[in-house]
Design a protein around this motif. Structure first.
Motif, PDB file in Angstrom:
ATOM      1  N   ILE A  91      19.032   9.211  33.615  1.00  0.00           N
ATOM      2  CA  ILE A  91      18.136  10.021  32.786  1.00  0.00           C
ATOM      3  C   ILE A  91      17.728  11.244  33.583  1.00  0.00           C
ATOM      4  CG2 ILE A  91      15.809  10.128  31.825  1.00  0.00           C
ATOM      5  CD1 ILE A  91      16.108   7.386  30.771  1.00  0.00           C
ATOM      6  N   GLY A  92      17.899  12.416  32.993  1.00  0.00           N
ATOM      7  CA  GLY A  92      17.501  13.657  33.639  1.00  0.00           C
ATOM      8  C   GLY A  92      16.267  14.229  32.982  1.00  0.00           C
ATOM      9  N   GLY A  93      15.666  15.222  33.653  1.00  0.00           N
ATOM     10  CA  GLY A  93      14.494  15.874  33.092  1.00  0.00           C
ATOM     11  C   GLY A  93      14.790  16.483  31.738  1.00  0.00           C
ATOM     12  N   GLY A  94      13.914  16.248  30.781  1.00  0.00           N
ATOM     13  CA  GLY A  94      14.113  16.747  29.427  1.00  0.00           C
ATOM     14  C   GLY A  94      14.692  15.726  28.482  1.00  0.00           C
ATOM     15  N   GLN A  95      15.080  14.553  29.029  1.00  0.00           N
ATOM     16  CA  GLN A  95      15.694  13.545  28.171  1.00  0.00           C
ATOM     17  C   GLN A  95      14.678  12.552  27.617  1.00  0.00           C
ATOM     18  OE1 GLN A  95      19.349  12.229  29.748  1.00  0.00           O
ATOM     19  NE2 GLN A  95      19.933  11.020  27.981  1.00  0.00           N
ATOM     20  N   SER A  96      13.427  12.636  28.050  1.00  0.00           N
ATOM     21  CA  SER A  96      12.409  11.764  27.478  1.00  0.00           C
ATOM     22  C   SER A  96      12.340  11.980  25.970  1.00  0.00           C
ATOM     23  CB  SER A  96      11.041  12.058  28.098  1.00  0.00           C
ATOM     24  OG  SER A  96      11.037  11.730  29.463  1.00  0.00           O
ATOM     25  N   GLY A  97      12.258  10.882  25.241  1.00  0.00           N
ATOM     26  CA  GLY A  97      12.259  10.975  23.789  1.00  0.00           C
ATOM     27  C   GLY A  97      13.642  10.923  23.187  1.00  0.00           C
ATOM     28  N   GLY A  98      14.669  10.821  24.043  1.00  0.00           N
ATOM     29  CA  GLY A  98      16.028  10.637  23.545  1.00  0.00           C
ATOM     30  C   GLY A  98      16.242   9.203  23.091  1.00  0.00           C
ATOM     31  N   ILE A  99      17.465   8.863  22.755  1.00  0.00           N
ATOM     32  CA  ILE A  99      17.736   7.533  22.212  1.00  0.00           C
ATOM     33  C   ILE A  99      18.816   6.827  23.016  1.00  0.00           C
ATOM     34  CG2 ILE A  99      16.987   8.067  19.872  1.00  0.00           C
ATOM     35  CD1 ILE A  99      19.914   8.544  19.127  1.00  0.00           C
ATOM     36  N   LEU A 100      18.753   5.490  22.996  1.00  0.00           N
ATOM     37  CA  LEU A 100      19.788   4.639  23.562  1.00  0.00           C
ATOM     38  C   LEU A 100      20.535   4.001  22.397  1.00  0.00           C
ATOM     39  CD1 LEU A 100      20.910   3.446  26.269  1.00  0.00           C
ATOM     40  CD2 LEU A 100      19.444   1.457  25.816  1.00  0.00           C
ATOM     41  N   VAL A 101      21.858   4.156  22.402  1.00  0.00           N
ATOM     42  CA  VAL A 101      22.680   3.748  21.266  1.00  0.00           C
ATOM     43  C   VAL A 101      23.692   2.704  21.723  1.00  0.00           C
ATOM     44  CG1 VAL A 101      24.289   4.559  19.496  1.00  0.00           C
ATOM     45  CG2 VAL A 101      22.395   6.013  20.218  1.00  0.00           C
ATOM     46  N   SER A 102      23.881   1.678  20.903  1.00  0.00           N
ATOM     47  CA  SER A 102      24.871   0.644  21.205  1.00  0.00           C
ATOM     48  C   SER A 102      26.267   1.123  20.816  1.00  0.00           C
ATOM     49  CB  SER A 102      24.534  -0.639  20.446  1.00  0.00           C
ATOM     50  OG  SER A 102      24.789  -0.460  19.055  1.00  0.00           O
ATOM     51  N   GLN A 103      27.278   0.299  21.134  1.00  0.00           N
ATOM     52  CA  GLN A 103      28.654   0.636  20.762  1.00  0.00           C
ATOM     53  C   GLN A 103      28.831   0.725  19.253  1.00  0.00           C
ATOM     54  OE1 GLN A 103      30.708  -2.504  23.114  1.00  0.00           O
ATOM     55  NE2 GLN A 103      31.967  -0.825  23.912  1.00  0.00           N
ATOM     56  N   LEU A 104      27.950   0.055  18.507  1.00  0.00           N
ATOM     57  CA  LEU A 104      28.036   0.086  17.044  1.00  0.00           C
ATOM     58  C   LEU A 104      27.319   1.290  16.450  1.00  0.00           C
ATOM     59  CD1 LEU A 104      27.425  -3.708  16.278  1.00  0.00           C
ATOM     60  CD2 LEU A 104      29.616  -2.480  16.431  1.00  0.00           C
ATOM     61  N   GLY A 105      26.693   2.105  17.307  1.00  0.00           N
ATOM     62  CA  GLY A 105      25.974   3.270  16.810  1.00  0.00           C
ATOM     63  C   GLY A 105      24.537   2.992  16.437  1.00  0.00           C
ATOM     64  N   ASP A 106      24.039   1.785  16.743  1.00  0.00           N
ATOM     65  CA  ASP A 106      22.648   1.451  16.439  1.00  0.00           C
ATOM     66  C   ASP A 106      21.719   2.039  17.504  1.00  0.00           C
ATOM     67  OD1 ASP A 106      23.383  -0.076  14.226  1.00  0.00           O
ATOM     68  OD2 ASP A 106      23.644  -1.896  15.443  1.00  0.00           O
TER      69      ASP A 106
END
Length: 538
Positions: A91-106
């Protein structure tokens, strides 16, 4: 801002979670399709995941960045009951609030933290975040911290009869003015030593108003942020608590909801460091011999924990930084045994001094494996005198003893500008003035007598860069019949130095009171009394 180029410059913050580091922005009108938050906690360790966000972006219309990694493990944070995915996707600066996605796109998580020097991601599980977000949308205070927004109106330019109760207490005001506004501040006390600081939202000091030892402190600065500034007013002495705080622009009182709070029956609370430099204190009654374990837990600040009583010297305080483990290993934890029955202060601050955020604070029974119980050294019984309670300094290297005001502190963290006089001292005590004690072996000087020792001191002063004037040099006999000398010196017209000198078995003893000139007449009788108490101890 969305990848299609649409942006919302004035999107409101509906509500935020100051303990779990979440915020809900909106409502906004958009044609972008929403994405569901999905429970991914059943995914096996080693499952492939993707972090999507905007780390380090400076483009006007940035495109999202995708980083691939694996689920390394799950971590739990008890205060919010939130599970975190640990992943080797950085995680780099500015990525807070991003999302973690599974292989299925969830979407299985919301990113916010990095872990260790490698920058591994710690991502809050979507299934735990969702109910907190729904509560925020409903207007609930999910953290139980209430409204912690800095007030932006309701101030005035002059506040009278401002009171600060003890060294951990302060009075805080908000200044909210346009950029390039010149602000002047004055804090005045009829007696005693007060000070103030002005901090911006990043913790940068704009003004440090603690230059004198009595009377008014002043300072000025020019605003360069469209954001609140915090004026923190504190005290350095044990009397003269009534102050007047005034400025060229409105000072809006900020009420710290945590200060002076007690613990409920279950002895667990949540608190929040509201502004850079905030110090929260809670009251905790304990019986003599009662032992408690105290834990300060946070994912937003690095808590520093202190327990003691108002006026305690540094050696009477019990402190801890990182003994409590936690998600990042930064929690503070200590086990404390009360030396006497009293109301103690449990103090929480951030180690860095500028981070803000929520924390949980628990007082509980000691458990197997808890930190070893610590108890402060008992405070010596004060010696009664016509000048109030006195304490006695006892030398560790020679049989010397001398009394000084019991309310004066030897805590170097609270000495303010007196610190410059104390840096080379054997011991130093600060209150309305400073008592600097120095002891030195005289063999390198040829074992001089008292008179010769004072001569050497005055010759050294003549070679120094100090602007001084010798006011007097007199022989002085203590109450125990010990013959020494007292030298009075004016330094730059700012303060007066009164030094008692004595020689015993090749060791020179120097007790120097440094006092502001405007306090001279009040303190001279106390100084003469103190010099008179000097003794050769058994």
């Amino acid at each position: 801002m969305f990848p299609d180029g649409s942006e919302y410059l004035d999107a409101p913050v509906l509500h935020w979670d100051l303990l779990g580091d979440l915020a809900v922005i909106g409502p906004i009108e958009t044609d972008t399709a929403p994405i569901d938050l999905v429970d991914g906690e059943a995914l096996a360790t080693g499952s492939e995941v993707f972090l999507i966000g905007y780390p380090g972006e400076v483009d006007e219309f940035p495109q999202p960045t995708i980083t691939r990694g694996l689920i390394s493990r799950l971590r739990q944070w008890a205060p919010t009951e939130v599970t975190y995915f640990q992943t080797d996707a950085t995680i780099g600066g500015g990525q807070s609030g991003g999302i973690l996605v599974s292989q299925l796109g969830d979407v299985i998580g919301i990113s916010g933290f990095s872990f260790s020097d490698a920058g591994f991601g710690l991502v809050a599980s979507a299934s735990d975040v969702l109910p907190r977000v729904e509560s925020l949308i409903a207007g609930d205070s999910v953290a139980g911290l209430g409204n912690r927004r800095a007030p932006l109106e309701g101030g005035k330019k002059r506040h009278e009869f401002v009171s600060v109760q003890h060294e951990w207490d302060s009075r805080v005001y908000v200044i909210s003015e346009p950029i390039d506004t010149e602000v002047k501040i004055k804090v005045d006390a009829q007696s005693g030593d007060v000070g103030f600081m002005v901090l911006d939202v990043y913790g940068r000091t704009q003004v440090y108003g603690d230059r004198g030892y009595a009377g008014a402190e002043t300072g000025e600065f020019v605003t360069d942020l469209d954001a609140p500034y915090f004026v923190v007013v504190y005290r350095n002495s044990w009397h003269g608590l009534a102050m007047t705080v005034e400025a060229s622009h409105e000072l809006i009182p900020y009420v710290d909801l945590d200060d002076n709070r007690g613990f409920p029956k279950e002895r667990a609370v949540v608190g929040h460091l509201d502004y850079p430099g905030d110090v929260d204190y809670f009251t905790l009654p304990l019986r003599e011999g009662e032992t408690v374990n105290i834990l300060a837990d946070s994912i937003l600040v690095d808590p520093y924990l202190v327990i003691g009583r108002p006026g305690d010297e540094e050696e009477q305080l019990v402190v801890d930084n990182d003994s409590g483990g936690g998600v990042f290993g930064d929690n503070a934890e200590l086990t404390f045994k009360a030396p006497i029955s009293a109301v103690y202060l449990v103090i929480v601050r951030d180690v860095t001094g500028y981070q803000t955020g929520g924390y949980s604070l628990q007082v509980r029974e000691p458990y197997a494996g808890a930190p070893t119980p610590m108890a402060p050294k008992p405070t010596a019984t004060p010696i009664h005198s016509e000048f109030g309670p006195m304490a006695e300094y006892r030398s560790d290297v020679a049989p010397f003893g001398i009394q000084y005001p019991a309310r004066w502190t030897n805590d170097r963290a609270r000495m303010g500008d007196w610190q410059v006089f104390c840096s080379m001292a054997t011991a130093c005590f600060v209150g309305d003035g400073a008592l600097v004690i120095m002891e030195e072996k005289l063999s390198v000087l040829g074992n001089p007598t008292v008179e010769e020792y004072v001569d050497l001191y005055l010759k050294a002063l003549e070679k120094s860069v100090l602007d001084f004037e010798l006011l007097s040099r007199e022989k002085f006999t203590t109450a125990k019949g010990l013959a020494g000398e007292v030298i009075a010196i004016d330094v730059g017209g700012l303060f007066e130095s009164r030094r008692f000198v004595y020689v015993h078995e090749g060791i020179g003893f120097n007790a120097t009171f440094i006092i502001p000139n405007d306090s001279r007449d009040d303190l001279l009788p106390l100084i003469e009394y103190s010099f008179g108490t000097f003794e050769i101890t058994d």
